[in-house]
Scaffold this motif. Structure first.
Motif, mmCIF file in Angstrom:
data_model
loop_
_atom_site.group_PDB
_atom_site.id
_atom_site.type_symbol
_atom_site.label_atom_id
_atom_site.label_comp_id
_atom_site.label_asym_id
_atom_site.label_seq_id
_atom_site.Cartn_x
_atom_site.Cartn_y
_atom_site.Cartn_z
ATOM 1 N N LEU A 130 46.110 53.456 46.369
ATOM 2 C CA LEU A 130 46.196 53.955 44.999
ATOM 3 C C LEU A 130 45.749 55.420 44.980
ATOM 4 O O LEU A 130 45.288 55.948 45.985
ATOM 5 N N ARG A 131 45.884 56.023 43.812
ATOM 6 C CA ARG A 131 45.430 57.410 43.663
ATOM 7 C C ARG A 131 44.741 57.546 42.308
ATOM 8 O O ARG A 131 45.322 58.028 41.329
ATOM 9 N N LEU A 176 40.313 47.533 52.728
ATOM 10 C CA LEU A 176 41.250 46.503 53.180
ATOM 11 C C LEU A 176 42.509 47.085 53.807
ATOM 12 O O LEU A 176 43.319 46.340 54.372
ATOM 13 N N THR A 177 42.695 48.396 53.744
ATOM 14 C CA THR A 177 43.848 49.020 54.412
ATOM 15 C C THR A 177 43.580 49.264 55.889
ATOM 16 O O THR A 177 44.511 49.557 56.644
ATOM 17 N N GLY A 201 41.346 45.582 44.743
ATOM 18 C CA GLY A 201 41.803 44.207 44.556
ATOM 19 C C GLY A 201 43.278 43.960 44.756
ATOM 20 O O GLY A 201 43.712 42.805 44.831
ATOM 21 N N THR A 202 44.080 45.017 44.866
ATOM 22 C CA THR A 202 45.531 44.833 44.916
ATOM 23 C C THR A 202 46.002 44.174 46.211
ATOM 24 O O THR A 202 47.104 43.618 46.259
ATOM 25 N N LEU A 203 45.187 44.235 47.251
ATOM 26 C CA LEU A 203 45.583 43.699 48.556
ATOM 27 C C LEU A 203 44.969 42.332 48.846
ATOM 28 O O LEU A 203 45.139 41.794 49.934
ATOM 29 N N THR A 245 45.816 43.674 40.678
ATOM 30 C CA THR A 245 44.357 43.548 40.643
ATOM 31 C C THR A 245 43.935 42.208 40.045
ATOM 32 O O THR A 245 43.017 41.551 40.550
ATOM 33 N N ILE A 246 44.587 41.807 38.957
ATOM 34 C CA ILE A 246 44.277 40.514 38.340
ATOM 35 C C ILE A 246 44.527 39.375 39.332
ATOM 36 O O ILE A 246 43.720 38.438 39.452
#
Length: 499
Positions: A130-131, A176-177, A201-203, A245-246
């Protein structure tokens, strides 16, 4: 550890307990025999029955240490088995060993001076998917060229273990990357650290959530800056971030991880904080932490969105009232949150006290003076005192939001930097005449956010411009900054205090 009423010892009681443990003879014994905190950890482990002694000396150490602990607990009616149960968790042994060794070394101070930080926040990588507008790390889509190798990362863990650090919080960028993250987390878990990860949270897929638990992560803190896709995605710089994220929050909860939701409060989302609180409850989050905005990194570009002292004060009072409902821990990283809770308890309008802006502790009002004693023991802003940060390349900073390099783990040695850094030592003396607010009655409880002081004044000992006592100065300060031609092009730098 249980008290005489059969409940868990609260942290306020533990402060009183420490006074009783550290009599002169035991202090001298610790200083003579336990010159390294790892020796004290081992004595706790042997006493608790989780490790076997290597020879007569370790057996003797465990016996003496155990006798001192039991003597200190007499007032609370704690039996030896209760104390041993408390020390069976390696994280508890690490943290308690640092406290005991620190008191032996420095005495009981306000705030407590430590031989090692309780926690290190490790910005594991500069890489992020993300940025975000407010990113303190200026994260990029790619790893930085000077990031540590896997073997170097293992060495960092080894040094933190030897120093006596109890907890590691992995952050970034987005940890997590990174391909080495799970390997290093597992290695650290095997050494007994309490491990958490701060992530967008996206990953966190179902598989990743289970893997995090498997390698020893206990707590996941997931950033959510708005209750809707429109607000969160704008903040995070990627369409679809909110929904991802959710999903990550739900997956982490389903895997049995403790989950916190982290929100950075600015003018862009201030009015939506109640909706974020509601959403956090709906998601069954264990806690919500509202972060103090720090204009550093990319956050410099949105400095105009910073809250005023009055807005921040109102926000903390609102958060405290929500926390009082009792269904979810709700905290603020603003160190003044301790003051808010103590005053509420004193006025009889609250029955909980937050002795720190961390989310791990809370105290019921009936402990009265013990609550204040603990807040002074912990000391509010912990930058360079109870925690510090390590960057992707091994550089050490007082805080992730305070970009001052004080050394490098691999080049200078973590324990050496922690003990001898002039910057870190300056942050530990709240009574120094050049420490802003050194006469404030809340200086041991709060101390002001040192990162905000540095961001606005270029001075780690300057006032925290977000403090309510700075209300009259805030407008003058921000007017100078916003009207500064240099600010528009280069952001805030260390010479701001000379404006």
């Amino acid at each position: 550890m249980e008290n005489e009423n059969g409940g868990e010892f609260d942290e306020g009681e533990i402060v009183d307990y420490l006074h009783r443990v550290m009599d002169h003879k035991f202090t001298q014994f610790i200083l003579k025999e336990m010159t390294e905190v790892k020796k004290l950890e081992k004595a706790f482990a042997v006493y608790a029955g989780v490790e076997k002694p290597k020879g007569v000396r370790e057996r003797m150490h465990a016996k003496i240490v155990g006798a001192a602990l039991e003597k200190g607990a007499e007032k609370f009616g704690a039996n030896p088995e209760a104390i041993k149960a408390f020390l069976k968790d390696s994280y508890m042994r690490k943290g308690f060993a640092v406290i005991i060794r620190s008191i032996a070394e420095y005495g009981i101070t306000k705030p407590q001076r430590l031989i090692a930080p309780f926690m290190v926040v490790w910005n594991f990588t500069k890489q992020c998917n993300l940025r975000c507008k407010h990113c303190y790390a200026n994260a990029t889509p790619y790893p930085a060229p000077d990031e540590l190798s896997l073997e170097e990362r293992y060495k960092v863990v080894d040094q933190l273990d030897e120093a006596g650090v109890a907890a590691i919080s992995f952050s970034g960028g987005e940890p997590l990357t990174n391909k080495d993250f799970l390997k290093v987390a597992k290695y650290a878990s095997e050494k007994g650290f309490y491990l958490s990860v701060a992530t967008n949270g996206t990953l966190i897929s179902e598989k990743v959530a289970l893997k995090l638990r498997e390698v020893g992560i206990r707590y996941v803190e997931i950033s959510l800056d708005g209750p809707t896709p429109e607000i969160h995605d704008e903040f995070r710089g990627m369409k679809g971030a909110f929904n991802a994220t959710i999903r990550g929050i739900k997956n982490a909860k389903a895997a049995g991880l403790e989950v916190g939701i982290a929100t950075t409060a600015t003018h862009e989302n201030l009015e939506k904080i109640p909706e974020i609180v509601k959403l956090a409850r709906e998601l069954n989050a264990d806690r919500l932490i509202v972060f103090n905005f720090i204009p550093t990194g990319r956050g410099k570009s949105i400095i105009r969105e910073d809250l005023t002292p009055v807005e921040r004060e109102k926000l903390m009072k609102y958060l405290y009232k929500e926390w009082e409902k009792g269904d979810m821990q709700i905290f603020s990283t603003c160190p003044a949150y301790s003051r808010i809770s103590l005053i509420a308890m004193d006025k009889g309008v609250g029955d909980k006290v937050s002795p720190t802006h961390f989310a791990e502790m809370e105290l019921p009002a009936e402990f009265g003076g013990a609550a204040k004693a603990l807040t002074e023991f912990i000391g509010g802003c912990g930058a360079g005192r109870i925690y510090c940060s390590i960057e992707h390349n091994g550089d050490i900073q007082p805080c992730v939001f305070l970009p001052i390099k004080v050394g490098n783990v691999l080049k200078d040695g973590f324990a050496n930097v922690w003990k001898n850094s002039e910057v870190l030592n300056a942050l530990r003396d709240r009574d120094a005449e050049d420490y802003a607010g050194h006469t404030c009655p809340f200086r041991y409880i709060c101390g002001g956010c040192r990162a905000r002081a540095y961001a606005y004044y270029g001075d780690i000992l300057a006032p925290d411009p977000g403090c309510i006592v700075m209300e009259k100065e805030w407008e003058k300060l921000t007017e100078k900054i916003f009207n500064s031609e240099g600010f528009a092009h280069s952001g805030i730098h260390g010479d701001v205090h000379n404006m």
